[in-house]
Design a protein around this motif. Structure first.
Motif, PDB file in Angstrom:
ATOM      1  N   GLU A   4      38.932  37.813  13.048  1.00  0.00           N
ATOM      2  CA  GLU A   4      39.896  37.127  12.183  1.00  0.00           C
ATOM      3  C   GLU A   4      41.324  37.467  12.585  1.00  0.00           C
ATOM      4  OE1 GLU A   4      38.950  38.188   8.216  1.00  0.00           O
ATOM      5  OE2 GLU A   4      37.088  37.003   8.140  1.00  0.00           O
TER       6      GLU A   4
ATOM      7  N   GLN B 186      42.199  35.482  15.700  1.00  0.00           N
ATOM      8  CA  GLN B 186      42.442  34.074  15.416  1.00  0.00           C
ATOM      9  C   GLN B 186      43.788  33.872  14.720  1.00  0.00           C
ATOM     10  OE1 GLN B 186      40.234  31.468  16.328  1.00  0.00           O
ATOM     11  NE2 GLN B 186      42.159  30.408  15.956  1.00  0.00           N
ATOM     12  N   GLU B 187      44.110  34.744  13.756  1.00  0.00           N
ATOM     13  CA  GLU B 187      45.381  34.618  13.039  1.00  0.00           C
ATOM     14  C   GLU B 187      46.570  34.818  13.975  1.00  0.00           C
ATOM     15  OE1 GLU B 187      45.165  37.474   9.942  1.00  0.00           O
ATOM     16  OE2 GLU B 187      43.690  36.343   8.737  1.00  0.00           O
ATOM     17  N   GLN B 188      46.505  35.861  14.813  1.00  0.00           N
ATOM     18  CA  GLN B 188      47.602  36.122  15.736  1.00  0.00           C
ATOM     19  C   GLN B 188      47.752  34.990  16.748  1.00  0.00           C
ATOM     20  OE1 GLN B 188      47.583  39.986  17.564  1.00  0.00           O
ATOM     21  NE2 GLN B 188      47.270  41.071  15.632  1.00  0.00           N
ATOM     22  N   LEU B 189      46.625  34.459  17.225  1.00  0.00           N
ATOM     23  CA  LEU B 189      46.676  33.370  18.189  1.00  0.00           C
ATOM     24  C   LEU B 189      47.282  32.117  17.574  1.00  0.00           C
ATOM     25  CD1 LEU B 189      45.973  32.487  21.047  1.00  0.00           C
ATOM     26  CD2 LEU B 189      43.722  31.810  20.221  1.00  0.00           C
ATOM     27  N   ASN B 190      46.889  31.791  16.337  1.00  0.00           N
ATOM     28  CA  ASN B 190      47.450  30.627  15.654  1.00  0.00           C
ATOM     29  C   ASN B 190      48.961  30.771  15.469  1.00  0.00           C
ATOM     30  OD1 ASN B 190      44.950  29.438  15.460  1.00  0.00           O
ATOM     31  ND2 ASN B 190      44.539  30.187  13.388  1.00  0.00           N
ATOM     32  N   THR B 191      49.397  31.995  15.110  1.00  0.00           N
ATOM     33  CA  THR B 191      50.825  32.243  14.919  1.00  0.00           C
ATOM     34  C   THR B 191      51.594  32.068  16.227  1.00  0.00           C
ATOM     35  OG1 THR B 191      50.368  33.806  13.132  1.00  0.00           O
ATOM     36  CG2 THR B 191      52.533  33.934  14.180  1.00  0.00           C
TER      37      THR B 191
ATOM     38  N   LEU C 228      50.839  30.247  18.766  1.00  0.00           N
ATOM     39  CA  LEU C 228      50.811  28.893  19.311  1.00  0.00           C
ATOM     40  C   LEU C 228      51.435  27.853  18.383  1.00  0.00           C
ATOM     41  CD1 LEU C 228      47.233  28.822  20.899  1.00  0.00           C
ATOM     42  CD2 LEU C 228      49.427  29.322  21.987  1.00  0.00           C
ATOM     43  N   GLU C 229      51.953  28.290  17.238  1.00  0.00           N
ATOM     44  CA  GLU C 229      52.580  27.343  16.313  1.00  0.00           C
ATOM     45  C   GLU C 229      53.763  26.621  16.940  1.00  0.00           C
ATOM     46  OE1 GLU C 229      53.611  29.441  12.798  1.00  0.00           O
ATOM     47  OE2 GLU C 229      51.595  29.304  11.901  1.00  0.00           O
TER      48      GLU C 229
END
Length: 240
Positions: free
Chosen positions: A186, A189-194, A196-197
């Motif tokens: 988790e 995934q959270e760090q990756l989403n942040t 790539l925003e």
């Protein structure tokens, strides 16, 4: 060479920057260099040493992780070829990793001492990069390679090769098994989403370089296996 691993050295003298647009010499050089590296056993650590006749500049965002934070000058066509080759072969240009004075980075001088460049490099595979403690030019006349013209100065890397393989992992390798941990998954995934925003780019190459850099940053933070290293955290940050 030690009981734990082997180190391969490749001495290099690259063609000069073409002035007529003819890149046949450079094409042949990099073809031969790739053949030499491909002959090195996969477990070996590799040093490329010599005059690459290339200026690599300082665009770390584009060439990470092959180029460090402390490059100098402007990238030329030979520099582009070298950087592209290093990224393709997963190599690090150690001259650009450490924050030395400019005088300690320059390696080539005309006799007037006014025209200078960084064109001689110590390049290693990323597997070895953490063992490089610094790379810098030796300024004293006794260390000048070409005594007559005094155009090239010696580069001195400081290397600590007290490395040990632990299990199936190489020093600094990723422990992908950790992704099975739900909390780490988790977090990843959270760090990756942040990261790539804000992904925006004008062309495919810039977009890929940005995407690759952000992926590496997240993986380094979440999945990198913690191993003992003779380097401090600051030096490791410079390399990776």
């Amino acid at each position: 060479m030690t009981k734990k691993f082997r180190v391969s050295f490749v001495a290099v003298y690259a063609p000069v920057e073409p002035t007529d647009g003819d890149t046949s010499d450079s094409d042949e050089f990099y073809l031969q260099l790739q053949e030499q590296i491909d002959r090195v056993p996969g477990r070996n650590m590799v040093f490329l040493l010599g005059n690459f006749n290339a200026q690599v500049g300082r665009n770390r965002d584009r060439w990470y992780p092959s180029l460090g934070k402390f490059g100098i000058g402007k990238e030329n066509s030979n520099g582009y070829r070298l950087l592209h080759f290093c990224r393709y072969k997963n190599l690090v240009i150690t001259n650009t990793v450490f924050d030395h004075k400019i005088a300690h980075k320059l390696t080539w001088f005309l006799t007037d001492s006014k025209t200078t460049n960084l064109i001689d490099y110590v390049i290693v595979n990323r597997r070895l990069a953490r063992s490089i403690q610094h790379t810098r030019e030796v300024l004293y006349s006794s260390a000048v390679i070409d005594v007559k013209s005094k155009d090239h100065h010696l580069i001195m890397p400081r290397v600590n090769l007290e490395l040990k393989f632990q299990g199936n992992y190489l020093p600094g390798s990723y422990n992908a098994c950790r992704i099975k941990n739900e909390n780490l998954r988790e977090t990843f995934q959270e760090q990756l989403n942040t990261k790539l925003e804000s992904l925006k780019f004008d062309n495919v190459e810039d977009g890929w370089n940005y995407f690759r850099k952000k992926i590496c940053e997240v993986v380094d933070g979440v999945l990198r296996k913690k191993v003992r290293t003779p380097l401090g955290e600051e030096t490791c940050t410079r390399i990776f």
